[in-house]
Design a protein around this motif. Structure first.
Motif, PDB file in Angstrom:
ATOM      1  N   ALA A  61     -36.725 -56.125  13.140  1.00 18.81           N
ATOM      2  CA  ALA A  61     -35.977 -56.913  14.285  1.00 18.81           C
ATOM      3  C   ALA A  61     -36.323 -56.648  15.732  1.00 18.81           C
ATOM      4  N   LEU A  62     -36.406 -57.304  16.571  1.00 20.54           N
ATOM      5  CA  LEU A  62     -37.009 -56.930  17.971  1.00 20.54           C
ATOM      6  C   LEU A  62     -35.891 -57.657  18.814  1.00 20.54           C
ATOM      7  N   TYR A  63     -35.354 -56.800  19.794  1.00 24.04           N
ATOM      8  CA  TYR A  63     -34.605 -57.395  20.847  1.00 24.04           C
ATOM      9  C   TYR A  63     -35.329 -57.230  22.184  1.00 24.04           C
ATOM     10  N   ILE A  64     -35.615 -58.649  22.653  1.00 31.04           N
ATOM     11  CA  ILE A  64     -36.407 -58.479  23.993  1.00 31.04           C
ATOM     12  C   ILE A  64     -35.520 -58.967  25.080  1.00 31.04           C
ATOM     13  N   MET A  65     -35.280 -58.176  26.307  1.00 36.97           N
ATOM     14  CA  MET A  65     -34.566 -58.467  27.410  1.00 36.97           C
ATOM     15  C   MET A  65     -35.406 -58.928  28.439  1.00 36.97           C
ATOM     16  N   ALA A  93     -36.455 -52.749  17.232  1.00 39.15           N
ATOM     17  CA  ALA A  93     -36.827 -51.974  18.459  1.00 39.15           C
ATOM     18  C   ALA A  93     -36.599 -53.063  19.747  1.00 39.15           C
ATOM     19  N   GLY A  94     -36.502 -52.334  20.624  1.00 38.43           N
ATOM     20  CA  GLY A  94     -36.226 -53.208  21.958  1.00 38.43           C
ATOM     21  C   GLY A  94     -37.260 -53.298  23.039  1.00 38.43           C
ATOM     22  N   ASN A 100     -35.142 -45.234  18.399  1.00 38.44           N
ATOM     23  CA  ASN A 100     -36.020 -44.786  20.025  1.00 38.44           C
ATOM     24  C   ASN A 100     -36.982 -45.797  20.105  1.00 38.44           C
ATOM     25  N   ASN A 101     -37.147 -46.781  19.421  1.00 41.32           N
ATOM     26  CA  ASN A 101     -38.263 -47.673  19.631  1.00 41.32           C
ATOM     27  C   ASN A 101     -37.781 -48.576  20.928  1.00 41.32           C
ATOM     28  N   ASP A 124     -38.498 -60.243  10.876  1.00 45.66           N
ATOM     29  CA  ASP A 124     -37.382 -61.008  10.228  1.00 45.66           C
ATOM     30  C   ASP A 124     -36.472 -61.341  11.368  1.00 45.66           C
ATOM     31  N   PHE A 125     -35.977 -61.050  12.502  1.00 41.58           N
ATOM     32  CA  PHE A 125     -35.367 -61.211  13.402  1.00 41.58           C
ATOM     33  C   PHE A 125     -35.647 -60.986  14.973  1.00 41.58           C
ATOM     34  N   LEU A 126     -35.755 -62.055  15.603  1.00 42.65           N
ATOM     35  CA  LEU A 126     -36.145 -61.782  17.106  1.00 42.65           C
ATOM     36  C   LEU A 126     -35.136 -62.450  18.153  1.00 42.65           C
TER      37      LEU A 126
END
Lengths: 162, 854
Positions: free
Chosen positions: B587-591, B314-315, B340-341, B613-615
């Motif tokens: 996993a989450l990607y935060i911008m 997700a993002g 699409n998250n 698991d992964f950020l």
């Protein structure tokens, strides 16, 4: 602080004018009449009553020399220092009175009897020099006359108020 | 048509203007001191005197209206003599300390004396002596230099509406002073600074650090704080921002700025900025290299995609990043990660409200210009103080009020206190019911409008279940004001969206907008909330507001992007958080965001992020969220990169690069590198390249180029079709709100001086407002034995915090306010939430609070 009683009088004043802003000066002079001078707290309270910015109330209060922002002595002497009044003699009337009472601009004598202030024109250029003691107006002065007025006050005061 | 002659030159005027403006139009400069384009003419300095034929005396050009057949002369021996005389009078008191004065070089008096003035004054007496005042944290006030042009006072009164300063005393003793004569204690907009022609009011932020002519670079750009997108000019020397100034007449703000925009720029030079990528090794974040960090990100994301599928990724995009960044980000999440998250912090307010409005009205966005507010007859302000959330928009409301418009406020809006005509303050958290009552009342008079049948149906349902009046003072008058108004604007802040069942408030506002044919303005406290949605950082829409579930749109994008867009529905922000907790998101990607701080229930959010698991976090600072990350990537901030931003009225503006950053990469660049490593190539050479692609795929930005945008006035076209289809849900008729019987309730305060993660790293803003305070009603405070400045322990079910008290009598009864801007003392860490079923925004809960004096 403006108490409830005063607040109601001011509300009454407001009703005499088309808008609340117009009541600024009448309210200020009313506060002065009751308290002798206008403090910062009074202006803050007045701002709330009139719904008018504090700064602009302060501006009006500081503009009129008749409105006092500091506690004053029993007798407040205001001496005109504008051109006509300063032309009379080599030493100005202000300096003379200042020397006689031993106080400068805005100061109060140690006994709390006199305070001295220089003001712009008192509207008596034709009868210069002029000064005011509280609400009394004196014209056509010279050093001698001024001395007499001050001495008279001292004499009366020592008689009446031990 | 008026024709007049100025200096033997014939001037034709379209509109009646003053002689001064007529001369300026003809390119003839008349010297002025008290005149300023942004202010009304004053005629105080007398420098603009001109000779007019058949008028016996010299006339002030600023106050004299140009008339047909007038013959004007602006320069002559006689006029110069008068001007010289005036300047000589001014120099009686003005000290000639130019070598020391910060204003030298851009001082109007200096220029005038240089041109007309006497080199030596004849006045031999002593000059007025007033020591320079440094009692204020931001402004230095030097009343020796003041020429009493009153520009600052007129600015403060007539434009800003703060009325914090005034001219004190009279005659020779006149001086500009704030009320307390000590600190300014005002809105700190600094607009008085802009208009001061001499060095009487100076900013202490850059005092004695440079000369106006020593600026290396001057860039016209836009502000990075709120959704208004004010234009401003950044002056740079030695790769650091020296100051931020507005330019008269420029941009939506027309040369006015607020405290955040003007003084909040220093975070860019903060020592806390991240300089290298950080990677978590053995449980600790350690400095790393770009190649290693990017490699790890690509590797881990590819791994999770392989094992758990794209939907486990997700993002979270950022309303502080540009359209380009967000566009690239959503493309990365959709195409490279296959998910699409994607959502953003805007879901807590703006995006949620915007979507529901769009479903109801066919339009979710503010379809009117901010400037249009000035022309409304009635402005209805709900759900927040516009003068704090969007200060420059707030100024339009103040201006409308000065023009005679009625300003009606529901709830608290401190900045409009002196401008409102009517204020209705309902009991704590009952605004929603008041709105519904208003809607029922208005529909009772107006009937159904018959254009949007579903909205009519909703209003009818509401009227049927409506049970009796709430009996709140002023509500009837409010209703009548709205009903009798020829043109109404509704300014809607996001406070009510963040309540349990917040969609009911949105529906009521939509209903009122619909029945009254009002203009709707949504407040937005971040610079690119609208742009973020347009760029496709929402789970259900592709760029340009194209719904994902319409096959044709999707195919068009697939052709353009060269690959399939995932079928599966995306998760909204809080569904992502839930997903993280229940392990469906790995996993989450935060911008560029800080959810741990910016979302309610910090502990809950933190646990969710720790369960991942992964950020990956991409940010300027090691924020509360970044501290939990596996990889932290340093990004670039405002003035360090170029990009476009879309403000709350759909205006697309260019934010330009002004300084070279020491470290960090543009957000889009980091993402495209990761994307490339994951096998989905994105070859952009610069931000303009991305804009070209957006212009190709997004119908909103069709054919738009940077050149076009930088001309200004670039609003994306609004066609009024509900892109995301029909109404999904009408508001559920919940019984009147539950009992509010606790002693105190905690609510969010949006302060003027802060915005959160960025502003708290701006020393100037920290000086103006150094710590959070709990705002409480005077009577309630006395009951608790609290005085201004006493510290108090604020305890809710979720947590506890210690803050000083500040008394504010505009707050009613048992409500207390706390901001969410300061590290470790945010309001959101004390509250919990439930998700609104319709808007998916968090309804803040657990507001019952205990206050204990320390």
């Amino acid at each position: 602080m403006i108490d409830e009683n005063m607040r109601q009088t001011i509300e009454g004043l407001i009703k005499k004018f088309p808008c609340r802003d117009s009541a600024v000066v009448p309210s200020l002079s009313y506060i002065q009449k009751v308290k002798g001078h206008i403090s910062e707290n009074d202006m803050e309270d007045l701002a709330i009553i009139l719904q008018f910015p504090e700064a602009r109330i302060f501006s009006a209060a500081s503009f009129y020399s008749m409105l006092k922002l500091m506690p004053k002595a029993r007798y407040h002497i205001q001496v005109c220092t504008n051109v006509s009044c300063s032309l009379v003699e080599t030493e100005t009337l202000f300096d003379h009175i200042s020397g006689k009472l031993g106080i400068g601009e805005g100061e109060i004598t140690p006994d709390g009897l006199f305070s001295l202030e220089s003001v712009e024109c008192l509207g008596s250029c034709g009868y210069a020099p002029a000064m005011m003691v509280n609400s009394e107006h004196y014209e056509n002065l010279n050093f001698k006359k001024a001395d007499e007025i001050i001495e008279l006050i001292i004499k009366e005061f020592t008689g009446k108020y031990p | 048509m008026i024709t007049l002659t100025i200096n033997d030159k014939e001037v034709t005027l379209e509109k009646p203007v003053s002689v001064l403006e007529a001369a300026r139009q003809a390119g003839i400069k008349i010297p002025t001191l008290c005149y300023h384009e942004a202010l009304k003419p004053y005629g105080g300095c007398r420098l603009c005197v001109v000779e007019v034929e058949r008028m016996p005396k010299l006339q002030t050009a600023c106050t004299l209206m140009a008339a047909d057949g007038m013959v004007v002369k602006t320069e002559s021996e006689g006029i110069s003599k008068v001007r010289r005389g005036i300047l000589e009078f001014l120099l009686i008191n003005h000290p000639l300390d130019c070598p020391y004065c910060d204003k030298a070089g851009e001082c109007e008096l200096q220029d005038l004396v240089n041109k007309y003035g006497p080199t030596v004054g004849r006045y031999k007496e002593e000059k007025r002596k007033v020591p320079e005042s440094h009692k204020d944290q931001i402004f230095a006030r030097n009343m020796e230099r003041c020429v009493v042009c009153t520009r600052c006072v007129r600015m403060c009164n007539d434009q800003q509406g703060a009325s914090a300063i005034s001219i004190m005393g009279r005659g020779n003793h006149s001086r500009m002073e704030p009320f307390s004569s000590d600190s300014f204690n005002c809105e700190y907009c600094g607009n008085c600074l802009t208009v001061c022609p001499v060095g009487a009011i100076l900013s202490r932020l850059y005092m004695h650090s440079f000369r106006p002519w020593q600026v290396d670079n001057e860039v016209e750009t836009i502000c990075s704080y709120c959704g208004v997108g004010c234009s401003l000019v950044v002056q740079v020397r030695d790769e650091s921002i020296k100051r931020v100034i507005p330019r008269t007449g420029l941009g939506v703000n027309r040369g006015l700025l607020c405290s955040r925009g003007r003084f909040g720029y220093e975070y860019i030079n903060s020592q806390d900025r991240l300089t290298t990528p950080l990677v978590r090794k053995n449980g600790k974040l350690e400095q790393s290299t770009w190649s290693e960090a990017l490699h790890i990100v690509a590797e881990r994301l590819s791994g999770i995609k392989r094992t758990d599928g794209g939907s486990a990724i997700a993002g979270i995009g950022s309303p502080r990043c540009s359209n380009e960044d967000n566009y690239v980000f959503q493309k990365f999440i959709r195409m490279a990660c296959g998910s699409n998250n994607i959502d953003s912090i805007s879901r807590t307010g703006y995006a949620a409200a915007q979507k529901y409005f769009e479903e109801l009205l066919g339009q979710g966005i503010t379809t009117n210009l901010i400037e249009g507010l000035k022309n409304s007859e009635v402005i209805f302000v709900v759900g927040g103080d516009p003068t704090a959330v969007n200060p420059i928009l707030g100024l339009s409301i103040r201006e409308a009020s000065r023009r005679g418009a009625k300003i009606v406020v529901l709830g608290n809006a401190k900045g409009l206190d002196r401008f409102k005509t009517l204020q209705v303050v309902p009991p704590v958290f009952r605004e929603m019911e008041v709105l519904e009552e208003l809607l029922v009342g208005v529909s009772g008079v107006k009937g159904a409008r018959g254009e949007k049948l579903d909205v009519d149906k909703g209003i009818r349902m509401l009227s049927d279940t409506y049970s009796g009046s709430m009996d709140i003072e002023g509500i009837e008058e409010l209703k009548q004001t709205l009903l009798n108004s020829p043109s109404t604007s509704i300014v809607f802040g996001m406070d009510l969206v963040q309540r349990a069942n917040g969609h009911r408030a949105v529906f009521a506002i939509a209903g009122l907008t619909y029945l009254l044919e009002a203009r709707l303005y949504l407040l937005s406290d971040r610079p690119n909330e609208q742009g973020l949605i347009d760029a496709g950082c929402v789970p259900d829409m592709l760029p340009g507001g194209r719904p994902l579930d319409i096959h044709d749109f999707k195919r068009k994008f697939e052709t353009e992007w060269g690959g399939p867009i995932p079928e599966e529905d995306g998760k909204t922000l809080f569904e992502i958080i839930e997903g993280a907790r229940n392990k469906s998101v790995k996993a989450l990607y935060i911008m560029g965001d800080n959810p741990v701080f910016n979302l309610p229930d910090a502990q809950y959010i933190k646990e969710a992020l720790q369960a991942l698991d992964f950020l990956v976090v991409q940010d300027l600072f090691l924020s509360e969220t970044a501290q939990l990350a596996d990889v932290v990537l340093p990004a670039l901030g405002w003035t360090e990169k170029t990009g476009t931003y879309t403000n709350l009225e759909r205006r697309i503006q260019l934010q330009k690069k002004a300084v070279n950053a020491g470290s960090g990469m543009e957000d889009w660049k980091i993402i495209s590198e990761v994307s490339g490593k994951m096998g989905y190539k994105m070859a952009y050479s610069d931000a303009e390249d991305i804009m070209d692609e957006i212009a190709k795929v997004s119908p909103l930005y069709r054919d738009l180029t940077y050149r076009e945008i930088s001309k200004g006035n670039c609003l994306w076209p609004y066609h009024g079709e509900p892109l995301r289809g029909e109404i999904h849900e009408l508001p559920a008729m919940v019984d009147a709100a539950s009992d509010f019987r606790a002693d105190f309730y905690l609510a969010l305060e949006k302060p003027l001086f802060h915005s959160g993660t960025l502003s708290r790293r701006s020393p100037a803003l920290m000086k103006i407002c150094p710590e959070p305070t709990l705002k409480i009603n005077g009577a309630a405070a006395r009951k608790l034995g609290l005085h201004e400045g006493n510290r108090v322990q604020v305890t809710t079910a979720a947590g506890s915090s210690e803050v000083p008290v500040s008394i504010d009598d505009t707050i009613k009864d048992n409500k207390v306010l706390l901001s969410n801007n300061f590290e470790g003392q945010g309001l959101f860490s004390l509250l919990t939430y439930t998700l609104d079923p319709v808007t998916k925004a968090p309804g803040i809960e657990g507001c019952e609070v205990r206050l204990i004096k320390i």
